[in-house]
Every structure is written in C-alpha cells, then in structure tokens.
Design an enzyme around this catalytic site. Structure first.
Site, PDB file in Angstrom:
ATOM      1  N   HIS A 284       0.858  -1.196   0.000  1.00  0.00           N
ATOM      2  CA  HIS A 284       0.000   0.000   0.000  1.00  0.00           C
ATOM      3  C   HIS A 284       0.890   1.241   0.000  1.00  0.00           C
ATOM      4  O   HIS A 284       1.996   1.231   0.541  1.00  0.00           O
ATOM      5  CB  HIS A 284      -0.924  -0.004   1.236  1.00  0.00           C
TER       6      HIS A 284
ATOM      7  N   GLU B   9      -3.818   3.021  -7.114  1.00  0.00           N
ATOM      8  CA  GLU B   9      -4.283   4.154  -6.306  1.00  0.00           C
ATOM      9  C   GLU B   9      -3.312   5.333  -6.474  1.00  0.00           C
ATOM     10  O   GLU B   9      -2.210   5.291  -5.913  1.00  0.00           O
ATOM     11  CB  GLU B   9      -4.331   3.791  -4.815  1.00  0.00           C
TER      12      GLU B   9
HETATM   13  O1  LIG Z   1      -5.778   4.348   0.291  1.00  0.00           O
HETATM   14  C1  LIG Z   1      -6.935   4.081   0.050  1.00  0.00           C
HETATM   15  C2  LIG Z   1      -7.465   2.721   0.243  1.00  0.00           C
HETATM   16  O2  LIG Z   1      -6.460   1.803   0.416  1.00  0.00           O
HETATM   17  C3  LIG Z   1      -7.876   5.118  -0.421  1.00  0.00           C
HETATM   18  O3  LIG Z   1      -8.203   5.928   0.640  1.00  0.00           O
HETATM   19  P1  LIG Z   1      -9.433   6.965   0.466  1.00  0.00           P
HETATM   20  O4  LIG Z   1     -10.636   6.160   0.065  1.00  0.00           O
HETATM   21  O5  LIG Z   1      -9.568   7.575   1.838  1.00  0.00           O
HETATM   22  O6  LIG Z   1      -9.019   7.955  -0.570  1.00  0.00           O
END
Ligand SMILES: O=C(CO)COP(=O)(O)O
Length: 222
Positions: free
Chosen positions: A93, A141
């Site tokens: 992550h 992400e």
């Molecule tokens: O890092 C995330 C999920 O792993 C995304 O976070 P948010 O949904 O708070 O933007």
C-alpha cells in the site's frame, strides 16, 4: 459473472478500531447480503481475528512480510495472519511501501499459505510490474488522490484505463481494483465500466457517521 469487490481499508484511523471496526464490518455484512456484492475489510492486525470470527465477509491484512516461520521478531508472519482467519492481504500500500524484492517475497509467502493477494500500485508502470508477479489483484491508487475526497474515477479515469490495459498485456488473469477518493455509487460504476473488478477505499466509509448508508450508496448502481 463474478461479483465485484469493494474492499474497505480501515488504515490506522481512530474511527476504524475497536467498536467502530465491528460496526463497519457489521454494515459490510448487511449490505453485502442485501446486494450480492462482495464487501471485504482490511482492519488493523489486532482486529483480523475478532472480525473474521464474527462476520461473514472476507477479512484482509493491510500488509504481510515475505518471511517464513522462525527468527523474524517484529515481523508479520503470513502463517499467523492466515490462522487469524484472514482471506487475503494488501501488499505495498502507498502508506506501507516495499521494495520490488519485498513485494515478490510477500506475494510468494501469501501464495504459500493461500492468502489472496492485492498488490497496490501508484502508476501505470508499477501496475505492469506488479502484474508480472501474478497476484490475484493489482490495485491502482494515485497517491495524490488518496484521502483527498477527490475520486480517481472522475479526476483520473485515464490511469484506471491504462492500468487495466497494462495489466492485461502482462498477465490476463490478474484482476484490477482502483482506489483513492471513492465515495459514491457513480465512482464505483465508472471504475467497473473502465474494466476494473472493484474498488479499494477508506475515508468515505471509515469516517462516515453512518457507514451502512454510505455502503448502500456505493453499491446502488451495480
Ligand atoms: O488508500 C486508500 C485505500 O487503500 C484510499 O483511501 P481513500 O478512500 O480515503 O481515498
């Protein structure tokens, strides 16, 4: 067709520990049963066992170390995570980044104990690299949108589309998730329409006064 996956990462939010973790897991169980959408939860390590025992939803670790049983003081042993009842694990992550060698070791260790693997990535090239390790999922992400309240589906649909294409080119069997700022049924629908299998999200559910209401909205267009 396989159900999409909505994976709620509780991170280290104070609203995601203790009773709140149970409340969010209970809401996920209810909305999943109603909608038929798979809703998973990635709590703190301490809450993997309590949540996996009590709720009929898949529980994920937020990280594992690519180690074997033995002399690994302070590390997260994949076997222990599996025994605690986890179904899978996040790896790499953005808030817990690893080297490429560490990611490979963690994916291999997860496969050894049959934990589903979700390797997080920050851009298109890293998504392609992650796909080469044959995880179950690559989760793209964009770091600048994480926790921003601005949805990747609306702000940067190109990164989703290009990641899906890059992953397919490397390894057709690897599924793609996306995340960052996901907060509505529309965000989820756009992500799926762009070829993903679901979303990874945190703040919109974890910090909500009524997590069940937000989850119902998230699945509303599926
Ligand atoms: O890092 C995330 C999920 O792993 C995304 O976070 P948010 O949904 O708070 O933007």
């Amino acid at each position: 067709m396989e159900s999409p996956l909505i994976l709620i990462n509780l991170k280290t939010y104070k609203e995601g520990i203790g009773d709140r973790a149970h409340r969010i897991a209970a809401a996920a169980e209810t909305v999943s049963a109603e909608s038929g959408v798979t809703i998973g939860i990635a709590p703190s390590f301490m809450e993997i066992h309590p949540l996996s025992r009590h709720y009929a939803i898949p529980v994920y670790a937020q990280h594992i170390d690519g180690i074997s049983p033995g002399t690994g003081t302070g590390h997260i042993l994949p076997e222990a995570v599996k025994l605690a009842g986890a179904h899978g694990t996040l790896i790499n992550h953005s808030e817990r980044r690893l080297t490429l060698a560490d990611i490979e070791a963690a994916v291999s260790a997860a496969k050894r104990v049959r934990l589903e693997t979700v390797v997080c990535t920050n851009n298109v090239p890293t998504s392609a690299a992650a796909a080469a390790l044959s995880p179950d999922y690559v989760a793209i992400e964009p770091p600048e949108l994480i926790g921003s309240g601005v949805s990747v589906s609306k702000a940067d649909p190109g990164i989703i589309e290009n990641s899906v294409a890059a992953v397919r080119k490397v390894h057709d069997g690897v599924k793609v998730l996306t995340g960052a700022g996901i907060q509505s049924g529309e965000c989820v629908k756009i992500a799926l329409d762009l070829g993903t299998h679901g979303v990874l999200l945190a703040s919109s559910v974890v910090k909500a006064d009524d997590p069940e209401k937000v989850l119902r909205e998230l699945v509303s267009l599926l």
